[in-house]
Design a protein around this motif. Structure first.
Motif, PDB file in Angstrom:
ATOM      1  N   LYS A  42       2.453  20.220  26.971  1.00  0.00           N
ATOM      2  CA  LYS A  42       3.424  19.175  27.302  1.00  0.00           C
ATOM      3  C   LYS A  42       4.755  19.760  27.774  1.00  0.00           C
ATOM      4  O   LYS A  42       5.480  19.117  28.537  1.00  0.00           O
ATOM      5  N   SER A  43       5.103  20.969  27.336  1.00  0.00           N
ATOM      6  CA  SER A  43       6.324  21.607  27.850  1.00  0.00           C
ATOM      7  C   SER A  43       6.182  21.900  29.340  1.00  0.00           C
ATOM      8  O   SER A  43       7.119  21.703  30.118  1.00  0.00           O
ATOM      9  N   ARG A  44       5.011  22.367  29.729  1.00  0.00           N
ATOM     10  CA  ARG A  44       4.777  22.648  31.140  1.00  0.00           C
ATOM     11  C   ARG A  44       4.832  21.358  31.964  1.00  0.00           C
ATOM     12  O   ARG A  44       5.407  21.320  33.064  1.00  0.00           O
ATOM     13  N   LEU A  45       4.256  20.300  31.414  1.00  0.00           N
ATOM     14  CA  LEU A  45       4.290  19.002  32.101  1.00  0.00           C
ATOM     15  C   LEU A  45       5.736  18.541  32.288  1.00  0.00           C
ATOM     16  O   LEU A  45       6.120  18.060  33.362  1.00  0.00           O
ATOM     17  N   LYS A  46       6.557  18.699  31.251  1.00  0.00           N
ATOM     18  CA  LYS A  46       7.948  18.263  31.333  1.00  0.00           C
ATOM     19  C   LYS A  46       8.762  19.135  32.296  1.00  0.00           C
ATOM     20  O   LYS A  46       9.686  18.645  32.960  1.00  0.00           O
ATOM     21  N   LEU A  47       8.426  20.416  32.359  1.00  0.00           N
ATOM     22  CA  LEU A  47       9.108  21.295  33.311  1.00  0.00           C
ATOM     23  C   LEU A  47       8.820  20.837  34.743  1.00  0.00           C
ATOM     24  O   LEU A  47       9.727  20.760  35.583  1.00  0.00           O
ATOM     25  N   ARG A  48       7.559  20.512  35.028  1.00  0.00           N
ATOM     26  CA  ARG A  48       7.202  19.990  36.354  1.00  0.00           C
ATOM     27  C   ARG A  48       7.922  18.674  36.621  1.00  0.00           C
ATOM     28  O   ARG A  48       8.444  18.446  37.724  1.00  0.00           O
TER      29      ARG A  48
END
Length: 599
Positions: free
Chosen positions: A487-493
Motif C-alpha cells: 500500500k505504500s507503493r500504491l500511495k507513492l504512485r
C-alpha cells in the motif's frame, strides 16, 4: 482471517458463503477457534500476572456463534481460565461488565454479513486492546497456526476440559447474564449523565421524565435479531419515561442486512411511518443496532414533512457531539466551581470537518487518529492524560458515538444524546433568570441565536448543523478493490499522479470550487502528520485537504485499506450542500487510485 485491533474476522460459515445462515463452521474453523482461545489465555495470564484470570465470554446472534463459543469455552477452561459466560450479549454490556473482572473475549463480526464471525479481545478498561497489544496477539496466533502440529495441538486443546467443568459454565450462565445486565444499567446512567453521584443522575433523569410527561416521546427500535434484543433497551428507556416499541425482537432472527446504514434503516422508518399513521404522534426517534449492538444509527420523524427519515452516519455523530459539548457547558454554568479543563473531541481521520466547526463553537480542540475504534479510544485517553476533558469521541464515518467513561459505541448513548437535546430546554430559575437549554446554548455559541425558538424540533437542530456533503461509508462508490499488495507503493504512485494532475487542474478547481491549495495528512495509530511530504504510510489513512483563498479547509479526499474487510475505502467531504463537487472530487480520487493500481 483479517487480524486488526478492532477485531479478528473471517467467513466462519462452513460453506464459505458470507451470507450463509448455517450454524456449522467446519473442522478447520474449529481448530482456528481453539488456537485463538489458547492465544488469548496465554496473553491474559501474562498480562494480569494471575494463574487463573477470570474473564467474560459472550457472543452476538450470528448462527455460528454458539459453536465458536463452545470450542473457546472448552479451550479456555483447559488453559486454567475462569469463565463467566453470558451467552448472547451486546458489546457495550460485555465491556461494562468486564470492568469488574480481568477481561473479555467477545465473539462477533460487528456489522459484517451474517456468515462472517470474529473475535474481540479486551482487558478490564472497558474497550478492546490497543493496536500494539493486538499485534502481539496476532503474531502469537500466526505462530501457532504455522506450527507443523497445529491441527493436533488444536484437537488436544478442544478436549482438555472436563464435561463437568463445561456444563457448570453453561449452568451458571443465566446468573452471570442477569448480573451483567444490572451492571450495564448502572454504567450507562453514568455515561449519559457524566457523573457518578446517583443523586445527580436521578436529577437529570427526573428532568427528562418531566419533559416527556409534558411532551411525550416514543422510541422505535428495529432489533433485527441482534444482541440488543437480549439487552436492557426496553427496560431502561421505559424506566425513564419514554415509550418504546420494537420489532424483529427474537435474538438470531436477522431479518435483513446487518450494517445500520440508510439502506437498512428504511425498515425502522417504515415502522415509524406506520405508527404515526395509527395516531401515535409521539413516535419521534428510531434506531437500528448492528449484530453486536455497539453501533446504532438513527431515524427521526420530520414533523414538517410528516415523514420518517434516516439520519446519515456523519450527522448522527455530529448531533451527538453537539449534544455532549453543550451538555458539558450546561453543567459547568450551574457549578459553583466549574472545571477549567479545556474541552476536546477525539475522532478518526475521515470524520467530517463539520465536527471541527461544532467544536470550534465551544472552544474545543479536535484530535484525529487512524480508523479503528481502539485508536480513537486510546487517543482520547492520551489527551485526558494531557489535561483535556474528552467527553465524547468516535468514528463519525461510521456513526454512533463513544461517551466517556465508556470505551465503546453504544446506541443508548446516541439515543439519549438526542433525548437530552430535546428535553433539557430553557428553565426558569428561582431568581427568575433563565437557564438556557442545550439547543439554546448551541445556537448562542455558534452565532445562530436567530434559529432558536422555544418549540424547536429535531429538524430544527439538524438544520442548525454546519452543512457538508459527505460520501456514505456503505455506498458502492466508497469501496474499491485494488491488486497492489504494497500500500505504500500504491500511495507513492497516487502521490505522483495527483501532483502531476494538480498542476493541470488547479485553475479549473479554483474557478469551479474556489480551491487554491492543498496539503496531505497521514494517520497511523494515534499519530497524525499534517502537511507531510511523505504520503507512503503503509496501511494507515491518507487525506488530501483542499483550501480556499483564505487558507480555510473546504474539502478533503481520503483513502485507507480496510482493517476488517478485503477492500480499499475512500471518501470525500465537502463544505456546503455540494453533491456535484463531492461526486467530482471522489471520481477524481477513484480514477487516480485505479491508475496507480494499474502501473
Amino acid at each position: 482471517m483479517i487480524l486488526s485491533a478492532s477485531g479478528w474476522r473471517k467467513v466462519f460459515a462452513a460453506s464459505g458463503n458470507g451470507e450463509s445462515k448455517t450454524k456449522e463452521i467446519g473442522r478447520t474453523n474449529e481448530c482456528l477457534c481453539a488456537l485463538i482461545a489458547k492465544t488469548f489465555a496465554q496473553y491474559i495470564t501474562v498480562k494480569t500476572e494471575k494463574k487463573s484470570p477470570q474473564i467474560v465470554v459472550a457472543r452476538d446472534t450470528r448462527p455460528t456463534g454458539a459453536k465458536i463459543a463452545d470450542i473457546i469455552i472448552r479451550t479456555l477452561l483447559g488453559c486454567g481460565i475462569k469463565i463467566q459466560y453470558l451467552d448472547i450479549a451486546s458489546a457495550p454490556e460485555v465491556m461494562a461488565y468486564a470492568r469488574k473482572l480481568d477481561g473479555f473475549l467477545y465473539i462477533s463480526a460487528s456489522h459484517n454479513p451474517v456468515g462472517h464471525n470474529g473475535i474481540k479481545f479486551g482487558l478490564n478498561d472497558g474497550g478492546v486492546i490497543p493496536g500494539t497489544e493486538a499485534k502481539k496477539l496476532a503474531d502469537s496466533f500466526r505462530e501457532k497456526c504455522s506450527a507443523t502440529n497445529a491441527k493436533d495441538h488444536a484437537n488436544m486443546l478442544m478436549n482438555a476440559a472436563s464435561e463437568k467443568e463445561v456444563n457448570q459454565v453453561y449452568k451458571n450462565s443465566p446468573k452471570f447474564k442477569k448480573t451483567a445486565l444490572e451492571e450495564y444499567q448502572r454504567f450507562i446512567r453514568t455515561v449519559i449523565t457524566g457523573v457518578e453521584n446517583t443523586k445527580a443522575q436521578d436529577a437529570l433523569f427526573a428532568q427528562i421524565e418531566q419533559a416527556v410527561q409534558e411532551k411525550p416521546l416514543a422510541v422505535v427500535c428495529d432489533m433485527n435479531g441482534s444482541s440488543r434484543a437480549a439487552c436492557i433497551d426496553r427496560t431502561f428507556i421505559e424506566t425513564n419515561g419514554l415509550h418504546f416499541t420494537s420489532f424483529n425482537n427474537t435474538p438470531g432472527d436477522i431479518a435483513h442486512a446487518i450494517i445500520p446504514e440508510p439502506e437498512n434503516l428504511v425498515y425502522c422508518a417504515q415502522k415509524m411511518q406506520e405508527l404515526q399513521g395509527m395516531g401515535m404522534k409521539d413516535v419521534l426517534l428510531g434506531y437500528m443496532p448492528d449484530c453486536d449492538g455497539d453501533r446504532g444509527n438513527i431515524v427521526y420523524w420530520d414533523e414538517e414533512d410528516r415523514m420518517a427519515k434516516p439520519i446519515p452516519a456523519q450527522e448522527v455523530f455530529a448531533l451527538c457531539v453537539l449534544s455532549e459539548l453543550s451538555f458539558e457547558l450546561w453543567k459547568r454554568k450551574q457549578e459553583k466551581h466549574p472545571s477549567a479543563q479545556p474541552l476536546a473531541v477525539a475522532v478518526n481521520c475521515p470524520t467530517s470537518m463539520r465536527i471541527d466547526e461544532i467544536a470550534h463553537a465551544f472552544n474545543a480542540s479536535v484530535f484525529r487518529a487512524e480508523v479503528g475504534e481502539a485508536n480513537v479510544v486510546n487517543l482520547a485517553r492520551q489527551k485526558r492524560d494531557e489535561g483535556f476533558c474528552v467527553r465524547i469521541l468516535g468514528e463519525g464515518s461510521n456513526g454512533g458515538n463513544i461517551t466517556h467513561p465508556s470505551s465503546v459505541r453504544d446506541p443508548l448513548a446516541s439515543i439519549f444524546a438526542l433525548v437530552k437535546l430535546l428535553t433539557v430546554r430553557d428553565t426558569l430559575q428561582k431568581d427568575s433568570s433563565i437557564r438556557k437549554g442545550l439547543f439554546h446554548l448551541w445556537c448562542e455559541e455558534s452565532g445562530q441565536e436567530d434559529l432558536y425558538r422555544s418549540d424547536f424540533t429535531l429538524r430544527d437542530i439538524i438544520n442548525s448543523l454546519p452543512k457538508y456533503t459527505t460520501t456514505g461509508v456503505s455506498e458502492d462508490r466508497a469501496v474499491l478493490t485494488v491488486t497492489t499488495e504494497d500500500k505504500s507503493r500504491l500511495k507513492l504512485r497516487f502521490q505522483r499522479l495527483f501532483q502531476n494532475e494538480w498542476e493541470k487542474r488547479k485553475d479549473e478547481l479554483q474557478e469551479k470550487y474556489g480551491i487554491v491549495s492543498y496539503d496531505a495528512v497521514t494517520t497511523n495509530g494515534l499519530t497524525q502528520k499534517e502537511n507531510t511530504q511523505d504520503w507512503c504510510n503503509g496501511t494507515g489513512g491518507l487525506k488530501v485537504r483542499f483550501f480556499d483563498a483564505d487558507s480555510k479547509p473546504v474539502a478533503f479526499i481520503w483513502m485507507r485499506p480496510s482493517g476488517t474487510e478485503p477492500v480499499f475505502r475512500i471518501m470525500c467531504d465537502v463544505k456546503g450542500d455540494s453533491p456535484n463537487q463531492e461526486a467530482s472530487l471522489l471520481e477524481w480520487e477513484t480514477s487516480l487510485i485505479k491508475k496507480a493500481d494499474s502501473i
